[in-house]
Write an enzyme that holds these catalytic residues in place. Structure first.
Site, short mmCIF file in Angstrom:
data_model
loop_
_atom_site.label_atom_id
_atom_site.label_comp_id
_atom_site.label_asym_id
_atom_site.label_seq_id
_atom_site.Cartn_x
_atom_site.Cartn_y
_atom_site.Cartn_z
N GLY A 45 0.77 -1.25 0.00
CA GLY A 45 0.00 0.00 0.00
C GLY A 45 0.79 1.29 0.00
N ASP A 107 -5.08 1.94 10.51
CA ASP A 107 -6.49 1.62 10.67
C ASP A 107 -6.68 0.93 12.03
OD1 ASP A 107 -8.89 0.92 8.31
OD2 ASP A 107 -8.93 -0.18 10.17
N LYS A 135 -6.92 6.65 10.70
CA LYS A 135 -8.36 6.49 11.00
C LYS A 135 -8.49 6.11 12.47
CE LYS A 135 -9.87 4.37 6.66
NZ LYS A 135 -10.51 3.09 6.25
N PHE A 156 -14.11 3.75 3.63
CA PHE A 156 -13.14 2.92 2.90
C PHE A 156 -12.50 3.77 1.82
CE2 PHE A 156 -11.22 -0.44 0.57
CZ PHE A 156 -10.98 -1.42 1.52
N ASP A 163 -5.56 -0.02 -2.15
CA ASP A 163 -6.44 -0.83 -3.00
C ASP A 163 -7.78 -1.19 -2.36
OD1 ASP A 163 -5.33 -2.73 -1.07
OD2 ASP A 163 -6.20 -4.27 -2.36
C1 PRP Z 1 -3.33 -2.27 4.51
C2 PRP Z 1 -2.60 -0.95 4.53
C3 PRP Z 1 -1.88 -0.97 5.84
C4 PRP Z 1 -2.76 -1.82 6.72
C5 PRP Z 1 -3.45 -0.97 7.74
O1 PRP Z 1 -2.47 -3.27 4.08
O2 PRP Z 1 -1.72 -0.86 3.42
O3 PRP Z 1 -0.60 -1.55 5.75
O4 PRP Z 1 -3.70 -2.47 5.86
O5 PRP Z 1 -4.42 -1.68 8.45
P1 PRP Z 1 -4.37 -1.98 9.99
O6 PRP Z 1 -4.00 -0.71 10.72
O7 PRP Z 1 -5.79 -2.41 10.29
O8 PRP Z 1 -3.40 -3.09 10.23
P2 PRP Z 1 -2.97 -4.69 3.51
O9 PRP Z 1 -2.82 -5.72 4.59
O10 PRP Z 1 -4.31 -4.54 2.89
O11 PRP Z 1 -1.90 -5.02 2.39
P3 PRP Z 1 -1.45 -4.14 1.13
O12 PRP Z 1 -0.70 -2.95 1.68
O13 PRP Z 1 -0.57 -5.08 0.38
O14 PRP Z 1 -2.67 -3.72 0.37
#
Ligand code: PRP
Length: 184
Positions: A45, A107, A135, A156, A163
């Site tokens: 991300g 998040d 958030k 979202f 993504d």
């Molecule tokens: C997403 C985002 C953060 C994480 C945050 O990654 O990029 O790294 O979630 O969420 P959290 O605070 O609830 O842990 P994801 O696991 O979707 O992988 P990606 O970055 O490869 O899309």
């Protein structure tokens, strides 16, 4: 018969607003930069944010070293699985280095908290955290970003590397996913 719902993206932060915020974060990071500091971007991300942050750091006078940590907690879904896994670890030497973790979204906090503990366990001297989007209402783990770009309500978001089911990462802005009402 009811038609299926369509998804559309509503602009939250446009490209120039993001660029301005990235510049401010870089200026703050540049204030206490040390030579052996390592930036660690959490993939996937943060790849767009990290690339822009590196160039903003250079403009702020810092030629920073960067490496990558690929973690996953969401998989293909839109809600956190609650378990963070290392898909690809940082290759660089971390021991006794000051590390700055770069993530796109803070998040539930599980990813950033996991990354912090992981890097400390690998011997980092200190771990500072940067999240472009915070958030706070979604937090499950007690953690705050040392530097946050935008505080966002519980919607979202996609774009600028973020993504939804592996789509929308290439959008040049950050938007909020909305489901349009079905046509009757
Ligand atoms: C997403 C985002 C953060 C994480 C945050 O990654 O990029 O790294 O979630 O969420 P959290 O605070 O609830 O842990 P994801 O696991 O979707 O992988 P990606 O970055 O490869 O899309």
């Amino acid at each position: 018969m009811t038609a299926p719902r369509e998804t559309s993206i509503r602009m939250l932060y446009d490209g120039s607003t993001i660029a301005d915020r990235v510049e401010r974060i870089a200026e703050r990071l540049a204030e206490n930069h040390t030579r052996d500091r390592l930036m660690v971007a959490i993939l996937k991300g943060s790849f767009v944010f990290a690339a822009d942050l590196m160039r903003a750091l250079m403009r702020a006078g810092v030629d920073a070293d960067i490496d990558f940590l690929r973690l996953s907690s969401y998989g293909q879904g839109t809600s956190s699985s609650g378990t963070v896994t290392v898909l690809c670890d940082v290759a660089a030497e971390i021991a006794d280095r000051d590390v700055v973790v770069i993530d796109d979204i803070l998040d539930t906090g599980r990813t950033l908290a996991f990354a912090r503990e992981h890097l400390l366990a690998r011997g980092a001297r200190s771990v500072e955290t940067v999240a472009l989007i915070d958030k706070p209402a979604r937090r499950q783990v007690r953690i705050q970003a040392d530097h946050a770009g935008f505080r966002c309500e519980d919607v979202f978001v996609v774009g600028y590397g973020i993504d939804m089911g592996q789509r929308y990462r290439g959008l040049p802005f950050i938007g909020h996913v909305v489901e349009d009402a079905p046509e009757r």
